[in-house]
Design a protein around this motif. Structure first.
Motif, PDB file in Angstrom:
ATOM      1  N   MET A   1      55.384 -40.147  28.595  1.00  0.00           N
ATOM      2  CA  MET A   1      54.020 -39.874  28.157  1.00  0.00           C
ATOM      3  C   MET A   1      54.050 -38.496  27.937  1.00  0.00           C
ATOM      4  N   ASN A   2      53.824 -38.384  26.468  1.00  0.00           N
ATOM      5  CA  ASN A   2      53.538 -37.083  26.057  1.00  0.00           C
ATOM      6  C   ASN A   2      52.497 -36.803  25.265  1.00  0.00           C
ATOM      7  N   LYS A   3      51.864 -37.669  24.700  1.00  0.00           N
ATOM      8  CA  LYS A   3      50.627 -37.325  23.864  1.00  0.00           C
ATOM      9  C   LYS A   3      49.503 -38.381  24.210  1.00  0.00           C
TER      10      LYS A   3
ATOM     11  N   THR B   1      51.473 -40.355  35.132  1.00  0.00           N
ATOM     12  CA  THR B   1      50.734 -39.511  34.187  1.00  0.00           C
ATOM     13  C   THR B   1      49.522 -38.538  35.111  1.00  0.00           C
TER      14      THR B   1
ATOM     15  N   ASP C   1      50.425 -41.823  22.902  1.00  0.00           N
ATOM     16  CA  ASP C   1      51.011 -42.668  23.965  1.00  0.00           C
ATOM     17  C   ASP C   1      49.801 -43.238  25.004  1.00  0.00           C
TER      18      ASP C   1
ATOM     19  N   GLY D   1      50.369 -29.828  30.527  1.00  0.00           N
ATOM     20  CA  GLY D   1      51.241 -29.766  29.675  1.00  0.00           C
ATOM     21  C   GLY D   1      51.110 -30.886  28.560  1.00  0.00           C
ATOM     22  N   PHE D   2      50.442 -31.815  28.533  1.00  0.00           N
ATOM     23  CA  PHE D   2      50.425 -32.767  27.551  1.00  0.00           C
ATOM     24  C   PHE D   2      49.514 -32.505  26.353  1.00  0.00           C
ATOM     25  N   GLU D   3      49.993 -32.776  25.276  1.00  0.00           N
ATOM     26  CA  GLU D   3      49.510 -32.785  23.842  1.00  0.00           C
ATOM     27  C   GLU D   3      48.133 -33.580  23.943  1.00  0.00           C
TER      28      GLU D   3
ATOM     29  N   GLN E   1      51.040 -36.157  37.365  1.00  0.00           N
ATOM     30  CA  GLN E   1      51.428 -35.035  36.527  1.00  0.00           C
ATOM     31  C   GLN E   1      50.389 -33.934  36.412  1.00  0.00           C
TER      32      GLN E   1
ATOM     33  N   ASN F   1      47.227 -26.813  23.140  1.00  0.00           N
ATOM     34  CA  ASN F   1      47.681 -28.289  23.295  1.00  0.00           C
ATOM     35  C   ASN F   1      46.571 -29.335  22.765  1.00  0.00           C
TER      36      ASN F   1
END
Length: 281
Positions: free
Chosen positions: A1-3, A168, A82, A24-26, A171, A68
């Motif tokens: 999971m990035n965005k 997620t 995501d 730290g996620f977009e 995190q 971000n």
């Protein structure tokens, strides 16, 4: 999971966006107008700066978090992520319309989630063709501070979806609690008597606002019921109470109080409007 995208830049949406960006996620933050988004990002930046000033957030983390967050009024852009976290007003038809529109343009792998505090995840998910990739992700206000997140499994939510979203929110520094899709889930169902009895005491002139809050806090609660309603928003509190009352077929113990309606109709919504049960002007 990035965005991750957050649909709605109000109090909850802004807080969720901040929490995700700091982790730290977009983040793609969506709302209907540039003015709403400008107000939200100003609030987020001030909150991040306050965290730096208090020594809670490192300067480098703060700078990265600000970079971000991307603002948009395009639902298509908000769909190309995501994970979608919806945080619009607590209205079933509105939420279903948004999810149906997102479903038409989102990638197949995209997970949809709702920050609803009381509405059925199964009913919301049925507005899409991805019920296995749909769940409730209920943050608490203020979302960038409060650690608890309720993860609500719909009728068809897959284990892979639960695991991915649990990872997620972990995190983000949150503690996830798994819930079944019952009206108001866990916390808001338990909270109904907390608010309801306080409102009945006030309505019966048994005690005043400050007295009730003071007595409740003497038992170890950090906030009294009226302080908490003002923080959450009188409109949100009333909407959740009405939703739970309807979901349980007008069970008397969940009945809203006339004081709640009066506060909303007179636009005394709490901290966000400057006046609720207390004056914040």
């Amino acid at each position: 999971m990035n965005k991750i995208s957050v649909i709605g830049s109000g109090t909850m949406g802004a807080g969720i966006a901040q929490a995700a960006a700091l982790a730290g996620f977009e983040v793609v933050l969506y709302d209907l107008s540039d003015d709403l988004l400008a107000s939200a990002i100003d609030q987020i930046h001030k909150s991040i700066d306050k965290g730096v000033a208090r020594g809670k957030t490192e300067t480098t983390v703060a700078k990265t978090a600000k970079k971000n967050i991307y603002l948009t009024t395009s639902l298509v852009e908000a769909a190309h992520v995501d994970l979608v976290i919806e945080a619009v007003p607590e209205k079933m038809n509105l939420k279903r319309e948004i999810f149906a529109a997102l479903d038409e343009v989102a990638h197949e792998h995209t997970i949809f989630s709702s920050n609803t505090s009381s509405l059925s995840i199964g009913v919301l998910a049925s507005s899409t063709h991805r019920q296995d990739r749909f769940l409730g992700v209920h943050f608490f206000n203020p979302a960038h501070i409060m650690k608890l997140v309720e993860l609500i499994r719909g009728d068809f939510t897959s284990e892979e979806t639960i695991t991915a979203v649990q990872d997620t929110v972990t995190q983000m520094g949150k503690t996830a609690v798994l819930c079944k899709d019952t009206p108001a889930f866990i916390v808001n169902r338990v909270a109904r008597p907390f608010y309801g009895e306080a409102l009945r005491l006030l309505g019966e002139n048994a005690a005043g606002i400050e007295t009730i809050d003071k007595l409740i806090k003497s038992l170890g609660f950090r906030m009294g019921p009226f302080e908490l309603i003002d923080l959450v928003g009188c409109d949100v509190n009333f909407a959740v109470t009405q939703s739970v009352y309807d979901a349980y077929f007008q069970e008397p113990k969940y009945r809203p109080h006339p004081i709640q309606r009066r506060m909303v109709e007179s636009e005394r919504l709490g901290r966000k409007s400057g006046r609720g049960f207390y004056d914040y002007t």
